[in-house]
Design a protein around this motif. Structure first.
Motif, PDB file in Angstrom:
ATOM      1  N   LEU A 155       0.819  -1.211   0.000  1.00 54.92           N
ATOM      2  CA  LEU A 155       0.000   0.000   0.000  1.00 54.92           C
ATOM      3  C   LEU A 155       0.854   1.264   0.000  1.00 54.92           C
ATOM      4  O   LEU A 155       0.432   2.293  -0.529  1.00 54.92           O
ATOM      5  CB  LEU A 155      -0.947  -0.018   1.194  1.00 54.92           C
ATOM      6  N   LEU A 156       2.033   1.207   0.588  1.00 54.21           N
ATOM      7  CA  LEU A 156       2.941   2.349   0.497  1.00 54.21           C
ATOM      8  C   LEU A 156       3.336   2.602  -0.950  1.00 54.21           C
ATOM      9  O   LEU A 156       3.452   3.749  -1.390  1.00 54.21           O
ATOM     10  CB  LEU A 156       4.190   2.108   1.356  1.00 54.21           C
ATOM     11  N   ALA A 196       5.544   5.996   5.849  1.00 57.42           N
ATOM     12  CA  ALA A 196       6.109   4.808   6.494  1.00 57.42           C
ATOM     13  C   ALA A 196       5.761   4.760   7.976  1.00 57.42           C
ATOM     14  O   ALA A 196       5.528   3.675   8.535  1.00 57.42           O
ATOM     15  CB  ALA A 196       7.621   4.787   6.303  1.00 57.42           C
ATOM     16  N   ILE A 197       5.728   5.916   8.626  1.00 57.93           N
ATOM     17  CA  ILE A 197       5.347   5.958  10.045  1.00 57.93           C
ATOM     18  C   ILE A 197       3.910   5.466  10.207  1.00 57.93           C
ATOM     19  O   ILE A 197       3.589   4.696  11.126  1.00 57.93           O
ATOM     20  CB  ILE A 197       5.482   7.390  10.599  1.00 57.93           C
ATOM     21  N   GLY A 198       3.020   5.897   9.314  1.00 55.34           N
ATOM     22  CA  GLY A 198       1.636   5.445   9.376  1.00 55.34           C
ATOM     23  C   GLY A 198       1.510   3.949   9.154  1.00 55.34           C
ATOM     24  O   GLY A 198       0.726   3.278   9.841  1.00 55.34           O
ATOM     25  N   ALA A 199       2.282   3.410   8.198  1.00 57.88           N
ATOM     26  CA  ALA A 199       2.258   1.968   7.959  1.00 57.88           C
ATOM     27  C   ALA A 199       2.756   1.197   9.178  1.00 57.88           C
ATOM     28  O   ALA A 199       2.253   0.108   9.495  1.00 57.88           O
ATOM     29  CB  ALA A 199       3.105   1.631   6.737  1.00 57.88           C
ATOM     30  N   SER A 200       3.727   1.764   9.873  1.00 57.59           N
ATOM     31  CA  SER A 200       4.261   1.118  11.082  1.00 57.59           C
ATOM     32  C   SER A 200       3.202   1.057  12.175  1.00 57.59           C
ATOM     33  O   SER A 200       3.003   0.011  12.811  1.00 57.59           O
ATOM     34  CB  SER A 200       5.496   1.876  11.574  1.00 57.59           C
ATOM     35  N   TRP A 201       2.505   2.177  12.393  1.00 55.86           N
ATOM     36  CA  TRP A 201       1.449   2.184  13.417  1.00 55.86           C
ATOM     37  C   TRP A 201       0.284   1.281  13.008  1.00 55.86           C
ATOM     38  O   TRP A 201      -0.340   0.639  13.869  1.00 55.86           O
ATOM     39  CB  TRP A 201       0.957   3.605  13.665  1.00 55.86           C
ATOM     40  N   ALA A 202      -0.015   1.224  11.720  1.00 57.38           N
ATOM     41  CA  ALA A 202      -1.079   0.331  11.248  1.00 57.38           C
ATOM     42  C   ALA A 202      -0.734  -1.126  11.540  1.00 57.38           C
ATOM     43  O   ALA A 202      -1.588  -1.921  11.943  1.00 57.38           O
ATOM     44  CB  ALA A 202      -1.300   0.538   9.749  1.00 57.38           C
ATOM     45  N   THR A 203       0.529  -1.478  11.329  1.00 57.40           N
ATOM     46  CA  THR A 203       0.987  -2.842  11.617  1.00 57.40           C
ATOM     47  C   THR A 203       0.844  -3.166  13.100  1.00 57.40           C
ATOM     48  O   THR A 203       0.357  -4.235  13.472  1.00 57.40           O
ATOM     49  CB  THR A 203       2.461  -3.007  11.190  1.00 57.40           C
ATOM     50  N   VAL A 204       1.246  -2.229  13.948  1.00 59.23           N
ATOM     51  CA  VAL A 204       1.142  -2.429  15.391  1.00 59.23           C
ATOM     52  C   VAL A 204      -0.321  -2.594  15.807  1.00 59.23           C
ATOM     53  O   VAL A 204      -0.675  -3.501  16.576  1.00 59.23           O
ATOM     54  CB  VAL A 204       1.793  -1.251  16.149  1.00 59.23           C
ATOM     55  N   GLY A 205      -1.188  -1.717  15.292  1.00 53.09           N
ATOM     56  CA  GLY A 205      -2.601  -1.795  15.643  1.00 53.09           C
ATOM     57  C   GLY A 205      -3.223  -3.120  15.252  1.00 53.09           C
ATOM     58  O   GLY A 205      -3.993  -3.722  16.016  1.00 53.09           O
ATOM     59  N   ALA A 206      -2.886  -3.599  14.046  1.00 51.76           N
ATOM     60  CA  ALA A 206      -3.440  -4.868  13.573  1.00 51.76           C
ATOM     61  C   ALA A 206      -2.961  -6.034  14.426  1.00 51.76           C
ATOM     62  O   ALA A 206      -3.740  -6.946  14.758  1.00 51.76           O
ATOM     63  CB  ALA A 206      -3.059  -5.086  12.115  1.00 51.76           C
ATOM     64  N   ASN A 252      -5.654  -4.111   9.559  1.00 46.73           N
ATOM     65  CA  ASN A 252      -4.430  -3.596   8.955  1.00 46.73           C
ATOM     66  C   ASN A 252      -4.730  -2.778   7.707  1.00 46.73           C
ATOM     67  O   ASN A 252      -4.170  -1.689   7.506  1.00 46.73           O
ATOM     68  CB  ASN A 252      -3.503  -4.763   8.622  1.00 46.73           C
ATOM     69  N   LEU A 253      -5.611  -3.277   6.853  1.00 48.80           N
ATOM     70  CA  LEU A 253      -5.948  -2.563   5.619  1.00 48.80           C
ATOM     71  C   LEU A 253      -6.624  -1.229   5.927  1.00 48.80           C
ATOM     72  O   LEU A 253      -6.293  -0.195   5.322  1.00 48.80           O
ATOM     73  CB  LEU A 253      -6.857  -3.430   4.747  1.00 48.80           C
ATOM     74  N   LEU A 254      -7.567  -1.227   6.855  1.00 52.53           N
ATOM     75  CA  LEU A 254      -8.268   0.014   7.205  1.00 52.53           C
ATOM     76  C   LEU A 254      -7.291   1.060   7.754  1.00 52.53           C
ATOM     77  O   LEU A 254      -7.318   2.226   7.332  1.00 52.53           O
ATOM     78  CB  LEU A 254      -9.365  -0.277   8.241  1.00 52.53           C
ATOM     79  N   LEU A 255      -6.439   0.648   8.667  1.00 51.25           N
ATOM     80  CA  LEU A 255      -5.481   1.590   9.262  1.00 51.25           C
ATOM     81  C   LEU A 255      -4.477   2.083   8.220  1.00 51.25           C
ATOM     82  O   LEU A 255      -4.089   3.262   8.242  1.00 51.25           O
ATOM     83  CB  LEU A 255      -4.762   0.929  10.434  1.00 51.25           C
ATOM     84  N   PHE A 280      -4.977   2.439   4.958  1.00 50.49           N
ATOM     85  CA  PHE A 280      -5.650   3.396   4.073  1.00 50.49           C
ATOM     86  C   PHE A 280      -5.851   4.751   4.765  1.00 50.49           C
ATOM     87  O   PHE A 280      -5.817   5.797   4.116  1.00 50.49           O
ATOM     88  CB  PHE A 280      -6.999   2.836   3.616  1.00 50.49           C
ATOM     89  N   ILE A 281      -6.032   4.726   6.078  1.00 46.48           N
ATOM     90  CA  ILE A 281      -6.237   5.972   6.813  1.00 46.48           C
ATOM     91  C   ILE A 281      -4.920   6.706   7.066  1.00 46.48           C
ATOM     92  O   ILE A 281      -4.824   7.932   6.904  1.00 46.48           O
ATOM     93  CB  ILE A 281      -6.938   5.677   8.162  1.00 46.48           C
ATOM     94  N   LEU A 282      -3.868   5.966   7.434  1.00 43.47           N
ATOM     95  CA  LEU A 282      -2.632   6.587   7.931  1.00 43.47           C
ATOM     96  C   LEU A 282      -1.574   6.839   6.858  1.00 43.47           C
ATOM     97  O   LEU A 282      -0.836   7.824   6.938  1.00 43.47           O
ATOM     98  CB  LEU A 282      -2.036   5.708   9.039  1.00 43.47           C
ATOM     99  N   ILE A 283      -1.469   5.961   5.861  1.00 46.51           N
ATOM    100  CA  ILE A 283      -0.373   6.083   4.889  1.00 46.51           C
ATOM    101  C   ILE A 283      -0.411   7.379   4.088  1.00 46.51           C
ATOM    102  O   ILE A 283       0.638   8.021   3.912  1.00 46.51           O
ATOM    103  CB  ILE A 283      -0.353   4.853   3.955  1.00 46.51           C
TER     104      ILE A 283
END
Length: 500
Positions: free
Chosen positions: A241-242, A398-408, A385-388, A390-393
């Protein structure tokens, strides 16, 4: 029998160690070379191509292998039949996946000649790799695991040697993937020769009816492949997604620390594999056929709680170390241009306990015959993971993708934990956290001083001291009771039918 299991486990562990060490060296060489020669964006292209191709081709590894190994181990006369079926199935799958990947590459405008060649080389490498696994499956079914270690050594050494040659000759991106393809051919040839020379032809000369069919293999493999594909999707969706929503530079900054953390998966893999038979033994005959609930759960719960606590104790020092030493680690492996990835590594390490415990918890669910819950939890994790992402990236890259990974991963952890507690009656496992955390705090002074020193010797010495301090504190504050230590010792004695 125990000697055979121990020997085979040893060779599997050696194969994974060779994998990890060689991958670290390759990442170091490739990241520094591509970044210096072509810019950080080219390493992002490398990460995207490797992630996309390995993600889709992962379908060829899981499911087919497990069914083949299981059935051939039970009836060796079917070895040749299963080899033929898996070769046909994987060859056809390779053609389909190659077409999909090339279509995706054109759709996202990765259509320059160099990038198309890079995709083709990586597709070729993965196609040959999954075909070679068909031979390896038969060897594993015959309990010849040491050939896995030898084949891995050949593959990684060949990849490393050719990659160094590419760097010395100032090659381009697709040449690096060519190195992987040539190494895959070397591994496939080796395993094919070993299969012909090692597997007794008398064992594969006849068929025992009913002979398995392609439909049977697909039907048996599909649920396992689907669960694994979902796992791969939430592990790698950030990179994909990045690429679509951000830039290649952001892909590189996320992919570098993510790939680094993936290499530590061999630790929970080895631990969960060792504990799986113990879980299965403890779960035996404790299910009530009348109400489908567990009635005699005390031993099963006790074994899992000890395993859970042991896993937490192992992963806490790794987490604390990465939090404090993220900067020198990134500088050492990837170089100064990857300094923005330090924050990504520190964020991603938060998810490490879940990645560490996931295999352990999944094996536990399998041991109590609740495999369907794994698929449910993995699907929930993927959606999160997909929702986060799409919202954060779009805003944070890359920071948003990292937080999305953690949240998932956090969602995954609590979902799996909920089902484990529901089906076993285990008391809250979070009570096992305080003592490892206290011991982890004791590491901080040494890691802080290590962070201030750029010399590698000082860094390694102080880091080593911090690990010693951690385990001394665990002992002093009685992180393990005497009875629990005896229970852990039983892991090394699988012939004991009644571990304490």
């Amino acid at each position: 029998m125990f000697a055979t299991v121990a020997r085979n486990s040893f060779f599997i562990f050696i194969a994974r160690i060779v994998d990890v060490v060689s991958v670290f060296i390759l990442i170091f060489l490739i990241a520094r070379y591509l970044t210096a020669q072509f810019g950080i964006g080219t390493f992002g292209q490398y990460g995207f191509i490797a992630t996309l191709v390995t993600f889709l081709f992962s379908l060829g590894y899981i499911g087919i292998s497990q069914i083949t190994i299981r059935d051939v181990a039970q009836t060796r006369s079917r070895a040749k039949r299963y080899l033929t079926l898996s070769l046909y199935l994987r060859s056809g799958l390779s053609v389909i996946l190659a077409s999909i990947i090339l279509s995706i590459s054109v759709f996202i405008r990765q259509d320059s000649l160099g990038l198309v060649l890079a995709f083709l080389m990586m597709i070729l490498a993965e196609s040959v790799s999954i075909i070679s696994v068909s031979f390896l499956d038969i060897l594993i079914a015959y309990e010849l695991m040491y050939y896995d270690a030898i084949a891995t050594f050949i593959y990684r050494l060949t990849t490393l040697a050719i990659t160094v040659g590419v760097i010395v000759l100032n090659g381009v991106l697709w040449h690096i993937f060519l190195a992987v393809a040539l190494a895959a051919f070397a591994k496939a040839v080796f395993l094919g020769i070993i299969y012909r020379r090692t597997v007794p032809q008398a064992d594969i000369a006849t068929e025992v009816p009913p002979a398995p069919t392609t439909g049977y293999l697909i039907k048996q493999s599909f649920p396992l492949a689907l669960a694994f594909l979902i796992t791969q999707a939430y592990m790698k969706s950030g990179v994909l997604l990045l690429q679509a929503l951000s830039s290649e530079e952001q892909v590189a900054l996320f992919y570098a620390p993510l790939r680094l953390l993936f290499q530590f998966q061999f630790i929970p893999f080895a631990l969960s594999t060792a504990l799986f038979p113990i879980f299965s033994r403890a779960a035996k005959n404790v299910r009530s056929p009348e109400n489908n609930l567990f009635e005699k759960q005390e031993e099963l719960s006790r074994v899992f709680v000890r395993a859970f606590k042991f896993s937490i104790i192992l992963c806490v020092p790794i987490i604390v170390s990465f939090l404090f030493l993220a900067r020198p680690i990134i500088l050492l492996i990837f170089g100064e241009k990857f300094l923005p990835a330090v924050s990504c590594l520190q964020i991603l390490i938060i998810s490490f306990p879940v990645t560490f415990l996931e295999l352990l918890m999944n094996n536990f669910l399998v041991s109590i015959k609740q495999q369907k819950l794994i698929l449910l939890c993995n699907s929930l994790c993927l959606v999160t993971n997909l929702l986060l992402n799409f919202i954060l990236i779009p805003t944070y890259g890359a920071i948003g993708a990292s937080w999305a990974t953690v949240g998932a991963y956090i969602v995954l952890f609590f979902a799996v934990l909920f089902f484990i507690q529901k089906h076993t009656g285990i008391s809250p496992l979070l009570k096992t956290l305080p003592k490892p955390i206290i011991a982890g705090i004791g590491m901080i002074p040494f890691l802080y001083y290590a962070q201030q020193h750029q010399e590698l010797i000082s860094l390694f010495i102080l880091s080593g001291i911090s690990f010693v301090v951690y385990f001394v504190l665990i002992i002093l504050i009685k992180g393990f009771s005497a009875r629990e230590i005896e229970g852990l010792k039983s892991i090394l004695k699988p012939n004991n039918p009644n571990p304490k």
